[in-house]
Design a protein around this motif. Structure first.
Motif, PDB file in Angstrom:
ATOM      1  N   ASN A 183      10.703  16.408   6.827  1.00 51.88           N
ATOM      2  CA  ASN A 183      11.380  16.371   8.136  1.00 51.88           C
ATOM      3  C   ASN A 183      11.855  14.994   8.562  1.00 51.88           C
ATOM      4  OD1 ASN A 183      10.843  19.135   8.521  1.00 51.88           O
ATOM      5  ND2 ASN A 183       8.706  18.585   8.987  1.00 51.88           N
ATOM      6  N   SER A 213      14.462  12.660   8.994  1.00 54.95           N
ATOM      7  CA  SER A 213      15.919  12.803   9.003  1.00 54.95           C
ATOM      8  C   SER A 213      16.608  11.528   8.508  1.00 54.95           C
ATOM      9  CB  SER A 213      16.352  13.073  10.448  1.00 54.95           C
ATOM     10  OG  SER A 213      17.734  12.925  10.588  1.00 54.95           O
ATOM     11  N   SER A 240      18.557  16.558   7.195  1.00 51.66           N
ATOM     12  CA  SER A 240      17.480  16.385   8.179  1.00 51.66           C
ATOM     13  C   SER A 240      16.130  16.138   7.514  1.00 51.66           C
ATOM     14  CB  SER A 240      17.399  17.606   9.083  1.00 51.66           C
ATOM     15  OG  SER A 240      17.154  18.738   8.281  1.00 51.66           O
ATOM     16  N   GLY A 241      16.091  16.011   6.192  1.00 50.71           N
ATOM     17  CA  GLY A 241      14.823  15.701   5.532  1.00 50.71           C
ATOM     18  C   GLY A 241      14.964  15.679   4.017  1.00 50.71           C
ATOM     19  N   THR A 274      18.312  14.895  15.474  1.00 52.38           N
ATOM     20  CA  THR A 274      17.064  15.050  14.707  1.00 52.38           C
ATOM     21  C   THR A 274      16.385  13.708  14.439  1.00 52.38           C
ATOM     22  OG1 THR A 274      18.440  15.061  12.740  1.00 52.38           O
ATOM     23  CG2 THR A 274      17.619  17.196  13.492  1.00 52.38           C
ATOM     24  N   TYR A 302      12.528  12.714  15.756  1.00 47.72           N
ATOM     25  CA  TYR A 302      11.473  12.633  14.738  1.00 47.72           C
ATOM     26  C   TYR A 302      10.254  11.875  15.272  1.00 47.72           C
ATOM     27  CZ  TYR A 302       9.073  11.903  10.335  1.00 47.72           C
ATOM     28  OH  TYR A 302       8.127  11.889   9.348  1.00 47.72           O
TER      29      TYR A 302
END
Ligand SMILES: Cc1cc2nc3c(=O)[nH]c(=O)nc-3n(C[C@H](O)[C@H](O)[C@H](O)COP(=O)(O)OP(=O)(O)OC[C@H]3O[C@@H](n4cnc5c(N)ncnc54)[C@H](O)[C@@H]3O)c2cc1C
Length: 575
Positions: free
Chosen positions: A129, A131, A142-143, A477, A481
């Motif tokens: 996750n 990003s 996004s990851g 995103t 985070y």
């Protein structure tokens, strides 16, 4: 065709003190990777390190590498493609980097990672996750492009552990207990189970009695320490010599190629021949004030960087001495930094700004940036704002008692763990400022009080609605985070309302410079005529970054340092 090499130090008349196939200058992750790969390709290698500790900035870093489309990401189910990654890099670098170098990066970075995973102690985990830093650019993900090093047991280094550059206290719980990047995220953002994880980490550290008797440092190395510890152990397995206190002074060249170097070892001049080549991996010029004054935007201060003091641009200057071109010299891996008293001196604010309940202002008390933007972008925004209003430099991070109670900020642990009365009294008015009203705080830090009051009032409206109408804090995103998952509707926004109010001074700092010797897709240093200088390679912050002015994602500096080290080793071994 090779560039006409400008002769460096005199070559022929003096004999060599040592001879190797490959000389690697600098013991950061780029240098160590290059040395290991060159050794495995049959070369005799030496690594020279100027300071009395190995590891450089790499050792105090997060150790993350940004490597799109690698085997770990695929195994984690990442939806990514080479084309998306190239589209993203092109958009981020805005025409300032050759496509050939970006293609070389995208092709070889996954190979480098797999190689290290298979042949060395260094192991990584995909961060599902985390990003990319510019979610709005085409091709971003996004990851699963940033890899976090797995912990490494310091006992495997034996006596060599003591010679590794220690991590910065800011990356440790209570200045002692290590965390991986994933664990730090869970604890900081108060994700489910964070307290239990915190207690487990503390217990593991304090109950490791045999190790406690040997060292205060945690045996469980994480982040940059894990990366450098793993690479150092892999060098030891291969018996690759690492000479500390040995500093590159100049490069020896004849008209055709690089022949070796002159170094200073423990105060004595020595000459080392390089049969195949020299790989310069000696970091940037961030501690060289004269070079900062010459190249970086103003104002700029060497004391604003958070890197080790031995990075003074020596290898860039030595490369220029034999006719190399430089590029991107007016850029750095910028990061807002705060003053810390004592041993550490400076700390970068990587994540605190994303948390809810703070605002960043200039001297007019006005915002100029999305506080949660990538650290590099914050400093670009500081310079841009200063050019417009002459009222930045420093900027200020302002927060209230709620923020102070819940979250860490620079050297301040959350007040619920370490309240103000437990802080050294000398910090007040130097490391942090504090007042019962916003007006009184503004007076202390010489910021316009009306501007600050209005700014905070607007931030408080945004916190209620969940929408920052000016800079979009928390709207993507990347911002979210490091937000607080328990804060609604926007994890990056909360009212700044509860006295006392606090401020910390923000300087235009960096975690290394990114301009340096211009290289091609084989990591060869290019001469003034655009042709490679035979036998001379550069990687890491000694070279002009393949990321141009951008910071595409966490790991955008170490990933290229290691990848172009890997490429250089192959090229000079003729593979
Ligand atoms: C707190 C922090 C966290 C970071 N986290 C990340 C991250 O997670 N991911 C990421 O990609 N980047 C991160 N960075 C940035 C990254 O660490 C650096 O950009 C990177 O380590 C630079 O690597 P390098 O090999 O070019 O230089 P260094 O790692 O600094 O190594 C250069 C070495 O060369 C030595 N040297 C200098 N001059 C000479 C000489 N004349 N002769 C011999 N040796 C010499 C130096 O002493 C030093 O040991 C972080 C930085 C900081 C400060």
């Amino acid at each position: 065709m090779s560039s006409g090499v400008r002769p460096g130090a005199p070559a022929r008349e003096a004999k060599w003190d040592h001879e190797f196939d490959v000389i690697v200058v600098g013991s950061g992750s780029g240098g160590m990777t290059a040395a290991i790969v060159a050794h495995d390709l049959g070369q005799s290698v030496v690594v020279l390190e100027k300071s009395d500790q190995y590891g450089g900035t790499s050792a105090i870093s997060g150790g993350g590498v940004w490597v799109p489309c690698n085997h770990l990401a695929s195994a984690a189910g990442a939806k990514d493609s080479h084309d998306d990654a190239l589209t993203y890099m092109k958009a981020a670098t805005r025409g300032m980097v050759s496509e050939a170098r970006m293609l070389a990066y995208l092709e070889h970075a996954p190979r480098m990672l797999r190689y290290l995973e298979e042949k060395t102690w260094l192991k990584y985990r995909a961060m599902a996750n985390y990003s990319d830093y510019y979610p709005a650019l085409p091709g971003s993900k996004s990851g699963n492009r940033t890899m976090d090093p797995l912990p490494f047991d310091a006992s495997k280094l034996g006596e060599e552990f003591a010679r590794m550059r220690p991590p910065q206290p800011g990356t440790l719980i209570g200045g002692r207990v290590t965390m991986t990047a994933g664990e730090a995220h869970t604890i900081l953002c108060k994700e489910r189970g964070w307290l239990m994880l915190f207690m487990r980490r503390m217990a593991r550290y304090w109950l490791d009695i045999p190790w406690r008797l040997r060292s205060k440092r945690d045996r469980r190395l994480t982040l940059g320490s894990s990366m450098i510890g793993s690479l150092r152990r892999s060098m030891m397995d291969r018996r690759i010599p690492l000479w500390l206190n040995t500093s590159l002074e100049s490069i020896v060249a004849d008209a055709r190629r690089i022949e070796g170097i002159v170094a200073n070892q423990d105060g004595k001049s020595i000459r080392i021949a390089a049969r195949r080549g020299v790989i310069l991996a000696a970091g940037g010029f961030e501690h060289n004030q004269a070079m900062r004054d010459e190249y970086l935007p103003k104002p700029t201060q060497a004391e604003w960087t958070v890197t080790p003091t031995s990075n003074t641009g020596d290898a860039i200057r030595a490369g220029q001495g034999v006719g190399a071109q430089v590029a991107l010299m007016d850029h750095a891996w910028w990061a807002p930094t705060v003053f810390v008293m004592g041993r550490e001196k400076r700390r970068a604010l990587f994540v605190e700004r994303n948390l809810p309940g703070c605002v960043m202002v200039n001297r007019l008390g006005r915002r100029f940036v999305d506080e949660a933007a990538p650290y590099s972008e914050i400093v670009y925004a500081m310079y841009a704002d200063d050019e417009k209003h002459h009222a930045n430099m420093p900027a200020w991070l302002v927060f209230d008692a709620d923020f102070r109670r819940k979250y860490p900020c620079g050297p301040l642990l959350p007040a619920m763990a370490r309240p103000d009365k437990a802080l050294p009294s000398a910090w007040l008015g130097k490391v942090y400022f504090k007042a019962d009203t916003l007006d009184a705080l503004a007076a202390q830090i010489e910021v316009d009080a009306n501007g600050l009051r209005e700014t905070v009032a607007r931030m408080n409206q945004y916190a209620a609605s969940g929408e920052d109408k000016e800079f979009g804090k928390g709207s993507n995103t990347f911002d979210r985070y490091y937000g607080d998952v328990n804060v609604k509707p926007n994890p990056c926004l909360a009212p700044i309302a509860k006295p006392p109010f606090y401020a910390m001074r923000i300087d235009a700092g960096d975690i290394g410079t990114k301009g340096g010797l211009l290289t091609d897709e084989y990591a060869r240093v290019l001469g003034q005529d655009g042709n490679p200088i035979a036998g001379l390679y550069a990687t890491g912050n000694t070279s002009a970054s393949v990321m141009g002015p951008s910071y595409p994602g966490a790991g955008s500096t170490l990933g290229p340092a290691m990848t172009f080290g890997y490429i250089a080793a192959h090229h000079l071994a003729g593979v």
